[in-house]
Design a protein around this motif. Sequence first.
Motif, PDB file in Angstrom:
ATOM      1  N   LEU A 116       0.823  -1.203   0.000  1.00 39.77           N
ATOM      2  CA  LEU A 116       0.000   0.000   0.000  1.00 39.77           C
ATOM      3  C   LEU A 116       0.861   1.258   0.000  1.00 39.77           C
ATOM      4  O   LEU A 116       1.982   1.263   0.516  1.00 39.77           O
ATOM      5  CB  LEU A 116      -0.935   0.021   1.218  1.00 39.77           C
ATOM      6  N   SER A 117       0.297   2.329  -0.535  1.00 41.42           N
ATOM      7  CA  SER A 117       0.980   3.619  -0.514  1.00 41.42           C
ATOM      8  C   SER A 117       0.833   4.254   0.865  1.00 41.42           C
ATOM      9  O   SER A 117       0.054   3.784   1.708  1.00 41.42           O
ATOM     10  CB  SER A 117       0.371   4.548  -1.572  1.00 41.42           C
ATOM     11  N   LYS A 118       1.563   5.353   1.062  1.00 35.71           N
ATOM     12  CA  LYS A 118       1.509   6.049   2.353  1.00 35.71           C
ATOM     13  C   LYS A 118       0.087   6.502   2.666  1.00 35.71           C
ATOM     14  O   LYS A 118      -0.397   6.312   3.797  1.00 35.71           O
ATOM     15  CB  LYS A 118       2.440   7.258   2.323  1.00 35.71           C
ATOM     16  N   ASP A 119      -0.603   7.101   1.706  1.00 31.95           N
ATOM     17  CA  ASP A 119      -1.962   7.591   1.944  1.00 31.95           C
ATOM     18  C   ASP A 119      -2.921   6.450   2.261  1.00 31.95           C
ATOM     19  O   ASP A 119      -3.825   6.601   3.096  1.00 31.95           O
ATOM     20  CB  ASP A 119      -2.462   8.366   0.720  1.00 31.95           C
ATOM     21  N   GLU A 120      -2.736   5.325   1.606  1.00 33.41           N
ATOM     22  CA  GLU A 120      -3.599   4.156   1.870  1.00 33.41           C
ATOM     23  C   GLU A 120      -3.344   3.596   3.261  1.00 33.41           C
ATOM     24  O   GLU A 120      -4.280   3.190   3.957  1.00 33.41           O
ATOM     25  CB  GLU A 120      -3.343   3.101   0.796  1.00 33.41           C
ATOM     26  N   SER A 159      -9.031   2.861  -3.140  1.00 34.42           N
ATOM     27  CA  SER A 159      -7.931   2.033  -3.652  1.00 34.42           C
ATOM     28  C   SER A 159      -7.452   1.039  -2.598  1.00 34.42           C
ATOM     29  O   SER A 159      -7.042  -0.083  -2.932  1.00 34.42           O
ATOM     30  CB  SER A 159      -6.772   2.917  -4.116  1.00 34.42           C
ATOM     31  N   THR A 160      -7.524   1.430  -1.317  1.00 41.07           N
ATOM     32  CA  THR A 160      -7.126   0.524  -0.233  1.00 41.07           C
ATOM     33  C   THR A 160      -7.990  -0.724  -0.212  1.00 41.07           C
ATOM     34  O   THR A 160      -7.493  -1.855  -0.196  1.00 41.07           O
ATOM     35  CB  THR A 160      -7.233   1.236   1.132  1.00 41.07           C
ATOM     36  N   LYS A 217      -7.474  -2.981  -3.217  1.00 41.28           N
ATOM     37  CA  LYS A 217      -6.249  -3.775  -3.107  1.00 41.28           C
ATOM     38  C   LYS A 217      -6.397  -4.893  -2.079  1.00 41.28           C
ATOM     39  O   LYS A 217      -5.879  -6.004  -2.272  1.00 41.28           O
ATOM     40  CB  LYS A 217      -5.075  -2.873  -2.728  1.00 41.28           C
ATOM     41  N   ALA A 230      -8.042   7.421  -1.603  1.00 42.77           N
ATOM     42  CA  ALA A 230      -7.111   6.470  -1.000  1.00 42.77           C
ATOM     43  C   ALA A 230      -7.864   5.327  -0.333  1.00 42.77           C
ATOM     44  O   ALA A 230      -7.423   4.172  -0.372  1.00 42.77           O
ATOM     45  CB  ALA A 230      -6.220   7.180   0.025  1.00 42.77           C
TER      46      ALA A 230
END
Length: 421
Positions: free
Chosen positions: A267-271, A377-378, A381, A374
Amino acid sequence: MSKKWGVRGILLYILFGLLMFAYLFYWADHTIPESLRGSVADPSTFMTERELVLSEEYSKIRYLLSLLSTPYEWLFYLLVLVTGASLLMEKSAEKISKYHAVQSAVYVFYLSILSFIAIFPFQYLSHRFSVEYGISNQTFSAWMKDEMLDFWLGFLTTFIIVAAIYWLMKKSPKRWWLYAWLFFVPYATFFVFIQPIVIDPLYNDFMSLQDKELEKEILQLADQADIPAEHVYQVNMSEETNAMNAYVNGIGASSRIVLWDTTLQQLSKDEILVIMAHEMAHYVKKHLYFGLAGYLGLSLVGLWILSKLVKRWGEQYKDTLKISGWNRLSSLPLLFALLSFMLFAASPISNAVSRYSEASADQYALELTKDPDAAISTFQKLTKAGLSQVQPPLLIKWFYYTHPTMLERLIMIQDFRTSEN
């Protein structure tokens, strides 16, 4: 009569298995509404065709194993009783020692061994399919190590509870359930307290979050929520699974916010901040404390009902079940079967309460982060990583889902995004 009960139990279980197979593979509807086609909740918009096929296959297999495992447990306890195995184990324990604690330990060990052997096929199949579908990457030896750890921890905790309950049954046949509950309150609270610092580290390695910049942002988020957090923990799960997770457990000084390293990797930081905000909501809204209080309150009612049932059935069907008495160790499989059935029957209600708490945590995370993109997308995923169905069959949702379905979560986020715009 005992033989008839055993045969009927086996036939009923086979019939149940066939019905559940037909339900999951032919009857259950898991398609999303036509109005949501092409929306953020439509798995075809964020999963490949191959992933969709694998998700459907894996979900059906996983659900079938779940549906079959609980009544299989009831059948196991029934057969242990009607075959006389329970009475033989009790007599063997009494020959080994005259002390109640030792007898309890011996009997529980016998029953634990039989239970492990009986349930092992389900456990193995669950592990095997999770490996085949790429959810787990844990080796068989590592998995067996965890299974052995589960066995001994289960044996220890079960022995303590059983020794206490059956001692109370003999000392106070009418009020043992109340005294058992009074014993259970500090025991359960203590277990919740020590789990993050004693039990969990037996399975995996925990450490402070290595990404200090990310930890700083998470702690800033915690400060916005008035949470006195000093550390965020990460746990090494990538050697076991490709799935993602984060959670809060413990109470008071043992409370921990934990991220799986797979979550950090995928995951990205925002997620990740969205997930952290969700977990912080459980702290802010005191879900852990309310959950523990509710659990203890329901356990009081449950123990009272259980005391009535085990005494009535133990006396009425003493010869058929081949037990020496309702308050003797040989009746333990009956007690376990009744308890398991009660928990299963109550699960739609307890799961609904849990889903409500999780939905409120989702809402809080959106309000705190103000980042619905975010969040979308979280959850997309998470769905891909776990090969989850966004819309599981209704029976599965009722009896096994402690969180809102992915369809419900993604729709809620989409509605939030629309309202913000």
